[in-house]
Write a protein that holds these residues in place. Sequence first.
Motif, PDB file in Angstrom:
ATOM      1  N   ASN A  80       0.824  -1.210   0.000  1.00  0.00           N
ATOM      2  CA  ASN A  80       0.000   0.000   0.000  1.00  0.00           C
ATOM      3  C   ASN A  80       0.859   1.262   0.000  1.00  0.00           C
ATOM      4  O   ASN A  80       0.430   2.302  -0.503  1.00  0.00           O
ATOM      5  N   ARG A  81       2.060   1.176   0.570  1.00  0.00           N
ATOM      6  CA  ARG A  81       2.969   2.335   0.670  1.00  0.00           C
ATOM      7  C   ARG A  81       3.719   2.586  -0.632  1.00  0.00           C
ATOM      8  O   ARG A  81       4.218   3.683  -0.875  1.00  0.00           O
ATOM      9  N   THR A  82       3.822   1.558  -1.482  1.00  0.00           N
ATOM     10  CA  THR A  82       4.624   1.620  -2.709  1.00  0.00           C
ATOM     11  C   THR A  82       3.736   1.892  -3.918  1.00  0.00           C
ATOM     12  O   THR A  82       2.820   1.108  -4.199  1.00  0.00           O
ATOM     13  N   PRO A  83       3.980   2.977  -4.662  1.00  0.00           N
ATOM     14  CA  PRO A  83       3.152   3.253  -5.844  1.00  0.00           C
ATOM     15  C   PRO A  83       3.101   2.088  -6.834  1.00  0.00           C
ATOM     16  O   PRO A  83       2.070   1.882  -7.484  1.00  0.00           O
ATOM     17  N   ALA A  84       4.178   1.322  -6.948  1.00  0.00           N
ATOM     18  CA  ALA A  84       4.175   0.180  -7.872  1.00  0.00           C
ATOM     19  C   ALA A  84       3.348  -0.986  -7.340  1.00  0.00           C
ATOM     20  O   ALA A  84       3.097  -1.950  -8.069  1.00  0.00           O
ATOM     21  N   PHE A 136      28.503  11.305 -17.856  1.00  0.00           N
ATOM     22  CA  PHE A 136      28.373  12.648 -17.283  1.00  0.00           C
ATOM     23  C   PHE A 136      27.433  12.635 -16.070  1.00  0.00           C
ATOM     24  O   PHE A 136      26.902  13.660 -15.662  1.00  0.00           O
ATOM     25  N   VAL A 137      27.265  11.448 -15.501  1.00  0.00           N
ATOM     26  CA  VAL A 137      26.471  11.285 -14.279  1.00  0.00           C
ATOM     27  C   VAL A 137      27.443  11.022 -13.142  1.00  0.00           C
ATOM     28  O   VAL A 137      28.187  10.037 -13.167  1.00  0.00           O
ATOM     29  N   ASN A 138      27.481  11.902 -12.156  1.00  0.00           N
ATOM     30  CA  ASN A 138      28.473  11.776 -11.080  1.00  0.00           C
ATOM     31  C   ASN A 138      27.897  12.331  -9.781  1.00  0.00           C
ATOM     32  O   ASN A 138      27.323  13.422  -9.762  1.00  0.00           O
ATOM     33  N   GLY A 139      28.029  11.563  -8.703  1.00  0.00           N
ATOM     34  CA  GLY A 139      27.544  11.996  -7.409  1.00  0.00           C
ATOM     35  C   GLY A 139      26.044  11.866  -7.239  1.00  0.00           C
ATOM     36  O   GLY A 139      25.456  12.459  -6.330  1.00  0.00           O
ATOM     37  N   HIS A 140      25.413  11.066  -8.063  1.00  0.00           N
ATOM     38  CA  HIS A 140      23.959  10.906  -8.046  1.00  0.00           C
ATOM     39  C   HIS A 140      23.584   9.599  -7.357  1.00  0.00           C
ATOM     40  O   HIS A 140      24.311   8.613  -7.456  1.00  0.00           O
ATOM     41  N   VAL A 141      22.465   9.577  -6.658  1.00  0.00           N
ATOM     42  CA  VAL A 141      21.918   8.339  -6.119  1.00  0.00           C
ATOM     43  C   VAL A 141      20.636   8.021  -6.879  1.00  0.00           C
ATOM     44  O   VAL A 141      19.679   8.800  -6.850  1.00  0.00           O
ATOM     45  N   LEU A 142      20.643   6.899  -7.565  1.00  0.00           N
ATOM     46  CA  LEU A 142      19.491   6.465  -8.363  1.00  0.00           C
ATOM     47  C   LEU A 142      18.672   5.480  -7.530  1.00  0.00           C
ATOM     48  O   LEU A 142      19.113   4.362  -7.258  1.00  0.00           O
ATOM     49  N   TYR A 143      17.495   5.912  -7.103  1.00  0.00           N
ATOM     50  CA  TYR A 143      16.635   5.058  -6.282  1.00  0.00           C
ATOM     51  C   TYR A 143      15.776   4.170  -7.170  1.00  0.00           C
ATOM     52  O   TYR A 143      15.082   4.660  -8.065  1.00  0.00           O
ATOM     53  N   VAL A 144      15.851   2.883  -6.920  1.00  0.00           N
ATOM     54  CA  VAL A 144      15.044   1.892  -7.637  1.00  0.00           C
ATOM     55  C   VAL A 144      14.138   1.284  -6.571  1.00  0.00           C
ATOM     56  O   VAL A 144      14.488   0.304  -5.913  1.00  0.00           O
ATOM     57  N   ASP A 145      12.987   1.912  -6.375  1.00  0.00           N
ATOM     58  CA  ASP A 145      12.199   1.613  -5.179  1.00  0.00           C
ATOM     59  C   ASP A 145      10.699   1.529  -5.426  1.00  0.00           C
ATOM     60  O   ASP A 145       9.916   1.528  -4.477  1.00  0.00           O
ATOM     61  N   GLY A 146      10.280   1.489  -6.687  1.00  0.00           N
ATOM     62  CA  GLY A 146       8.861   1.436  -6.975  1.00  0.00           C
ATOM     63  C   GLY A 146       8.109   2.701  -6.624  1.00  0.00           C
ATOM     64  O   GLY A 146       6.881   2.717  -6.633  1.00  0.00           O
ATOM     65  N   GLY A 147       8.861   3.762  -6.279  1.00  0.00           N
ATOM     66  CA  GLY A 147       8.234   5.030  -5.972  1.00  0.00           C
ATOM     67  C   GLY A 147       8.117   5.347  -4.479  1.00  0.00           C
ATOM     68  O   GLY A 147       7.517   6.354  -4.114  1.00  0.00           O
ATOM     69  N   VAL A 148       8.718   4.497  -3.622  1.00  0.00           N
ATOM     70  CA  VAL A 148       8.584   4.687  -2.174  1.00  0.00           C
ATOM     71  C   VAL A 148       9.070   6.062  -1.728  1.00  0.00           C
ATOM     72  O   VAL A 148       8.430   6.731  -0.909  1.00  0.00           O
ATOM     73  N   THR A 149      10.211   6.512  -2.260  1.00  0.00           N
ATOM     74  CA  THR A 149      10.761   7.806  -1.822  1.00  0.00           C
ATOM     75  C   THR A 149       9.989   8.991  -2.391  1.00  0.00           C
ATOM     76  O   THR A 149      10.229  10.130  -1.993  1.00  0.00           O
ATOM     77  N   ALA A 150       9.055   8.742  -3.303  1.00  0.00           N
ATOM     78  CA  ALA A 150       8.274   9.819  -3.896  1.00  0.00           C
ATOM     79  C   ALA A 150       6.978  10.086  -3.139  1.00  0.00           C
ATOM     80  O   ALA A 150       6.356  11.129  -3.314  1.00  0.00           O
ATOM     81  N   GLN A 151       6.581   9.124  -2.305  1.00  0.00           N
ATOM     82  CA  GLN A 151       5.258   9.207  -1.682  1.00  0.00           C
ATOM     83  C   GLN A 151       5.362   9.358  -0.176  1.00  0.00           C
ATOM     84  O   GLN A 151       6.078   8.599   0.486  1.00  0.00           O
TER      85      GLN A 151
END
Length: 257
Positions: free
Chosen positions: A214-218, A241-256
């Motif tokens: 329920n917490r995960t948009p996916a 040219f991508v440096n210092g970035h954190v790519l979240y693969v979380d089904g949208g948890v950090t967005a909601q």
Amino acid sequence: MSSILQSFSLAGRTALLTGSSAGIGLALARGLAGAGARVILNARSVDKLERAAAALRAEGAQVETAAFDVTSGEAVAAAVARIEAEVGPIDILVNNAGMQRRAPLDQFAEADWHELMKTNLDSVFLVGQAVARHMMTRRRGKIINICSVQSELGRPGIAPYMASKGAVKMLTKGMAIDWGPHGIQVNGLGPGYFKTELTQALVDNTEFTQWLVNRTPARRWGDVEDLVGAAVFLSSEASNFVNGHVLYVDGGVTAQL
């Protein structure tokens, strides 16, 4: 179109993945091998490494193994030097080794705190530094540090884990700043909640799984294969040219919220 796809190829590259005899680490190794890389599996257990390596070789992967303790600076330095001399240059490093300890913070044992920090944070510094020193001389390299949604968000009972993963996020940025001028890209990969051997108890907990879905948009748990595309991208020329970035693969948890 072919030139775009070519930029994602890892053919001719060698990748060292720490903590890769099972779980997310092994899935990432399988994915990088599928993109053409020769992979070097790491863990402390020789038996587990050999079983994992045999499984990947049966699928056609080029695999080496390196058993060493990622929390020991001496062991790390010796292992990286041996790999560079005997296997070849390390083009890609994935700092995946990690652990979890759960307890209310007021009851968290000091020994468990130090063990968790050594495994989750110290190893990223030690292996990252040892490998980067070689990458700097070649003026190229890719480093991926495995962060977590707990690099951003909290849950009860895991404050030390949150502290360690928050620190890995900021160490990733620091590495990118210091080593970027030497042609190295350092980024983080932040998994959400994934079904692995380590999370099986949570997967089996109906109440927790219902809350998570329920917490995960996916509306589902992550499968380890969901991480592979992001890992290949961050390992390849497509992310130059991508440096210092954190790519979240979380089904949208950090967005909601």
